[in-house]
Design a protein around this motif. Sequence first.
Motif, short mmCIF file in Angstrom:
data_model
loop_
_atom_site.label_atom_id
_atom_site.label_comp_id
_atom_site.label_asym_id
_atom_site.label_seq_id
_atom_site.Cartn_x
_atom_site.Cartn_y
_atom_site.Cartn_z
N GLU A 1 -21.72 -18.12 14.06
CA GLU A 1 -20.53 -18.72 13.46
C GLU A 1 -20.59 -20.24 13.54
N GLY A 2 -20.44 -20.89 12.41
CA GLY A 2 -20.49 -22.34 12.36
C GLY A 2 -21.85 -22.91 12.06
N ASP A 3 -22.85 -22.06 11.87
CA ASP A 3 -24.22 -22.53 11.59
C ASP A 3 -24.74 -21.87 10.31
N PRO A 4 -24.48 -22.47 9.14
CA PRO A 4 -25.04 -21.92 7.90
C PRO A 4 -26.56 -21.82 8.01
N ALA A 5 -27.10 -20.63 7.74
CA ALA A 5 -28.53 -20.41 7.96
C ALA A 5 -29.38 -21.19 6.98
N VAL A 6 -28.92 -21.28 5.71
CA VAL A 6 -29.72 -21.97 4.69
C VAL A 6 -29.39 -23.45 4.74
N ASN A 7 -30.27 -24.23 5.36
CA ASN A 7 -30.06 -25.66 5.51
C ASN A 7 -31.40 -26.30 5.83
N GLY A 8 -31.49 -27.62 5.67
CA GLY A 8 -32.72 -28.33 5.97
C GLY A 8 -33.84 -27.97 5.01
N THR A 9 -35.07 -28.23 5.42
CA THR A 9 -36.24 -27.81 4.65
C THR A 9 -36.65 -26.43 5.15
N MET A 10 -36.40 -25.41 4.32
CA MET A 10 -36.67 -24.04 4.74
C MET A 10 -37.53 -23.36 3.67
N PHE A 11 -37.80 -22.08 3.85
CA PHE A 11 -38.87 -21.44 3.10
C PHE A 11 -38.37 -20.26 2.28
N ILE A 12 -38.88 -20.13 1.06
CA ILE A 12 -38.58 -18.97 0.24
C ILE A 12 -39.89 -18.40 -0.30
N ALA A 13 -39.88 -17.11 -0.59
CA ALA A 13 -41.03 -16.42 -1.17
C ALA A 13 -40.52 -15.27 -2.01
N ILE A 14 -41.31 -14.86 -2.99
CA ILE A 14 -40.99 -13.70 -3.82
C ILE A 14 -41.71 -12.49 -3.25
N THR A 15 -40.98 -11.38 -3.09
CA THR A 15 -41.56 -10.18 -2.49
C THR A 15 -41.27 -8.95 -3.35
N ASP A 16 -41.96 -7.86 -3.02
CA ASP A 16 -41.71 -6.58 -3.70
C ASP A 16 -40.85 -5.65 -2.86
N THR A 17 -40.34 -6.14 -1.73
CA THR A 17 -39.56 -5.31 -0.81
C THR A 17 -38.46 -6.15 -0.19
#
Length: 525
Positions: free
Chosen positions: A483-499
């Motif tokens: 609570e109080g800490d939005p997970a999506v912040n800063g320089t973070m990572f994304i990838a496309i997956t099949d699952t």
Amino acid sequence: MIFKGVLAAGFIAAVSAAPAPQVTGTSSSTTSSSSSSSSSSSSSSSSSSGGAATSYSYPQSTSVNSAAVSSAASYAGIPVSELPGATDGVVPLVSSEVTGTTSHGPYSGTPTTTGAVSNSPLATAIPVLPPNATELTYSPNGSLHNPQPIPYQPAGGLGTSGTEPVYRVQSDFDYESILLGLYQEWIELDLFHYILATFSEADFTAAGLTASDRYLIEFMADQEAGHATLLSNLLGGPGGATPQCTYNYPFTTVPEAFDFAQKVTRFGESGVWGFQAHLDSREVAQLLSQSIATEARQQMIFRQFRGLFPMPVWFETGIPQSWAWTLLAPYISSCPPNAKRLAWQNFPALHVLNQPNSARRNASQTGTNETVGWGPAAPSSDVPANQSCIANNVTGFDCSAAISQNRTIPLSYPGRPVYLQWENPGQRVGPNNSYVTASNASTPAWVLWVTQLNTTYSPLTNITRLNGTNYGQTIQPDVSTYEGDPAVNGTMFIAITDTNTTYTPFNLSSVNPHVVAGPFLYQAG
């Protein structure tokens, strides 16, 4: 001084006895020639040459700088013999001055060796298994459950039996992980020097930086020389280490350079957090954690130079080695014939077409492709002065270099549409274009967001294909670590997956067989 003496002597003896690793399987050292061109004031000679691979070596014998010792003793007003540690030998640095000056620019040549180091993999994926039953039995209730080995020390722990530490890699996993780390340290050492050599004092002044700030960058380069030396020795010395390469950078201005640097140091740090706890050698893990703690501070400094909030998350995330190698490889043009090849996977490239532009006063106005150059760490491009937050002396809308800048309008927000583009497998990337992107995944269906302690999925929609390139979109999720800490912040990572299988920080590498493309550094804040 006992600790210093034991560490220096024991560490050097341990690593110098390590045999040179033998590369077997479908690939070996590259012997292609490089036609890289220099785009800086550094040497224009290529760091990759044709012909048979030569042995890689650097000085390992300790020495004493007598002049420096005498000066220190004189300043202190005591004899050299009374200055503790003054006559202890010091391990020399491994640097480009020792291994050959690097150069800069793209690679155009034909590789004679392609692909990652490999032999005969036993399977295509590591299964997701239930927890080890023995790890569910300990009761954390404040009591001691087993006899203490000595007073004031509870039972348990790894490497606590009193055996002498051995500071060298102990498995293929260790070797390939630390080798990847060395590739990372080499590029950071070169990048920091390159920034200083490329831009004038006036350029730095215009970005709000002083001579002291430029010295800080130089000092961070010195830190990287130390890190490269440490990792080279952990790999067993010259027989297992790899030399510096030739690099190609996408930035053209000081703010762009700092944005690139804060992204490179981010995946350098996160790459180590991803594998450090899995190393077979606890001794190596200990020293690595002490070096990566400095790397984290470097990333924070470059964020401050870029006018970004220095640490917008409560926890730094870890990523698998193949993710770190995919992020790093596009910026390495070529390597010498005697460079060691890596076993990690290069995934197909992923790009966010509307990557939030940190140079804007209002990043929600970011258009399409507001980045400079290429690759998953491409920096945000400069924008016209009337739209730029650089030198905009308005609280909440200023991103000049500062200890901290709190922006009124965030760079991204939950519910933001994110437009994606990704390549098909089979592209040549990395040193000498000698690595090939690959994916074992099936149909793309999800976008995996990896940040802090979370792995979160959002649906991949509107998938289209045009001229061999793939497109799709997703929505930035609204999740919190606590609570109080939005997970999506800063320089973070994304990838496309099949699952959309659940993974946690400790077993994230198990997602690799399901990665269609990526990772990409999403500039969420």
